[in-house]
Design a protein around this motif. Structure first.
Motif, short mmCIF file in Angstrom:
data_model
loop_
_atom_site.label_atom_id
_atom_site.label_comp_id
_atom_site.label_asym_id
_atom_site.label_seq_id
_atom_site.Cartn_x
_atom_site.Cartn_y
_atom_site.Cartn_z
N ASN A 62 3.22 9.00 17.11
CA ASN A 62 2.37 9.30 15.96
C ASN A 62 2.35 8.14 14.96
O ASN A 62 1.37 7.95 14.23
N LEU A 63 3.43 7.38 14.92
CA LEU A 63 3.50 6.22 14.03
C LEU A 63 2.90 4.99 14.68
O LEU A 63 2.14 4.24 14.05
N VAL A 64 3.21 4.77 15.95
CA VAL A 64 2.77 3.57 16.67
C VAL A 64 1.70 3.97 17.68
O VAL A 64 2.01 4.40 18.79
N HIS A 65 0.46 3.85 17.29
CA HIS A 65 -0.63 4.14 18.21
C HIS A 65 -0.75 3.03 19.25
O HIS A 65 -0.35 1.88 19.02
N SER A 66 -1.31 3.34 20.39
CA SER A 66 -1.54 2.33 21.40
C SER A 66 -2.58 1.32 20.92
O SER A 66 -3.46 1.65 20.13
N GLY A 67 -2.46 0.09 21.43
CA GLY A 67 -3.45 -0.93 21.10
C GLY A 67 -2.83 -2.22 20.63
O GLY A 67 -1.61 -2.43 20.75
N TRP A 68 -3.66 -3.10 20.08
CA TRP A 68 -3.23 -4.42 19.65
C TRP A 68 -2.75 -4.42 18.21
O TRP A 68 -3.26 -3.66 17.37
N TYR A 69 -1.77 -5.30 17.94
CA TYR A 69 -1.21 -5.44 16.59
C TYR A 69 -0.96 -6.91 16.30
O TYR A 69 -0.82 -7.74 17.22
N MET A 70 -0.88 -7.23 15.02
CA MET A 70 -0.41 -8.53 14.56
C MET A 70 1.05 -8.37 14.12
O MET A 70 1.36 -7.48 13.33
N LEU A 71 1.92 -9.21 14.66
CA LEU A 71 3.32 -9.23 14.25
C LEU A 71 3.52 -10.33 13.22
O LEU A 71 3.26 -11.50 13.49
N PHE A 72 3.99 -9.94 12.03
CA PHE A 72 4.33 -10.89 10.97
C PHE A 72 5.82 -10.76 10.66
O PHE A 72 6.36 -9.65 10.64
N VAL A 73 6.46 -11.89 10.38
CA VAL A 73 7.78 -11.86 9.75
C VAL A 73 7.65 -12.49 8.36
O VAL A 73 6.77 -13.32 8.12
N VAL A 74 8.51 -12.06 7.44
CA VAL A 74 8.47 -12.54 6.06
C VAL A 74 9.86 -13.03 5.69
O VAL A 74 10.87 -12.38 6.00
N ASP A 75 9.93 -14.19 5.02
CA ASP A 75 11.23 -14.76 4.69
C ASP A 75 11.73 -14.32 3.31
O ASP A 75 11.10 -13.48 2.64
N ASP A 76 12.86 -14.87 2.89
CA ASP A 76 13.50 -14.44 1.65
C ASP A 76 12.75 -14.89 0.40
O ASP A 76 13.11 -14.48 -0.71
#
Length: 213
Positions: free
Chosen positions: A186-200
Motif C-alpha cells: 500500500n505504501l510502495v506501489h509498483s512502477g518506476w521511482y527516482m532514488l535520491f540521497v541527501v547529505d548532512d
C-alpha cells in the motif's frame, strides 16, 4: 481562506497552486490565483517551501509567469522543478478580453542546489523488490543522511494523484550505501521511482532510476 501574514509576507487564499515534493522531504508550492482561472488579473506571483517538520512556510524566489487553471509542476531527476501551463479565462483585469493558454515553461532551482558540491551515487540495480535491498557506490557515504524513493510526476489540472515520497532504511559503508525498500504494498506501489540521497547539508544527489516490480 482570508489572507494572513506569516514570516513577513502575505499568505493569500489560493486556487490551482502547483506543488512538488522535493528530495529533502520539503514541498515547493508556487503560483495559482485568487479567483477562478486567474479572473480579474488575480494570478499569485509567489513561491514558498513548506517544511513539514516545523509546519512552516519559507518564502523563496517568486515566479515571473502567472499559472492558474491547467497548470502543473514536475520534479526533475536533477532536483530542479519544471512549471508549465495556465489557461486564464480572461486576458485583462477588467475581464473584457479572452485569455490565451500559457505556453512558456519555467525551471526552478531550489536553494539546496546553491550549497556546493552534491553527493553522487554510482550505478546500482534497476529493479528492487519490496523488502529488497540495493547497494550504490559513492565516495560521499559518510555525509549521506537520508534516502527516498520519489514517484515520477503525473500532473493534470494542477493535481498529481500519483505523487509520493517514501523514506528508505539506509546503511553506509566506506565506499557505498545500501537502501532497503519497505514491504508494504500500500505504501510502495509498483512502477518506476527516482532514488535520491541527501547529505548532512541538505544537498540531494541526482536521481538514480529504479523499478519496483
Amino acid at each position: 481562506m482570508p489572507g494572513s501574514r506569516r514570516h513577513g509576507w502575505v499568505q493569500k487564499g489560493t486556487r490551482y497552486p502547483e506543488s512538488s515534493i522535493l528530495p529533502d522531504d520539503t514541498v515547493l508550492i508556487s503560483g495559482g490565483s485568487e479567483d477562478y482561472r486567474g479572473r480579474s488579473d488575480s494570478d499569485i506571483l509567489q513561491a514558498r517551501i513548506y517544511h513539514p517538520d516545523t509546519n512552516t512556510f519559507q518564502r523563496v524566489a517568486d515566479p515571473l509567469v502567472g499559472r492558474n487553471y491547467h497548470s502543473g509542476s514536475v520534479l526533475l531527476p536533477d532536483g530542479r522543478v519544471m512549471f508549465f501551463g495556465g489557461d486564464p479565462l480572461f486576458g485583462d483585469k477588467a475581464n473584457t478580453k479572452p485569455g490565451t493558454s500559457e505556453k512558456r515553461i519555467s525551471i526552478y532551482t531550489p536553494p539546496y542546489l546553491y550549497q556546493g558540491e552534491r553527493p553522487a551515487l554510482g550505478g546500482g540495480p534497476k529493479t528492487v523488490e519490496r523488502g529488497g535491498a540495493a547497494t550504490f557506490a559513492t565516495k560521499d557515504a559518510a555525509s549521506i543522511r537520508t534516502a527516498r524513493l520519489i514517484r515520477p510526476s503525473a500532473t493534470t489540472h494542477v493535481t498529481d494523484v500519483d505523487q509520493r515520497s517514501i523514506a528508505l532504511d539506509l546503511k553506509k559503508t566506506k565506499d557505498g550505501v545500501t537502501v532497503t525498500v519497505p514491504r508494504n504494498r500500500n505504501l510502495v506501489h509498483s512502477g518506476w521511482y527516482m532514488l535520491f540521497v541527501v547529505d548532512d547539508k541538505g544537498r540531494p544527489s541526482k536521481a538514480q532510476w529504479g523499478r519496483v516490480p
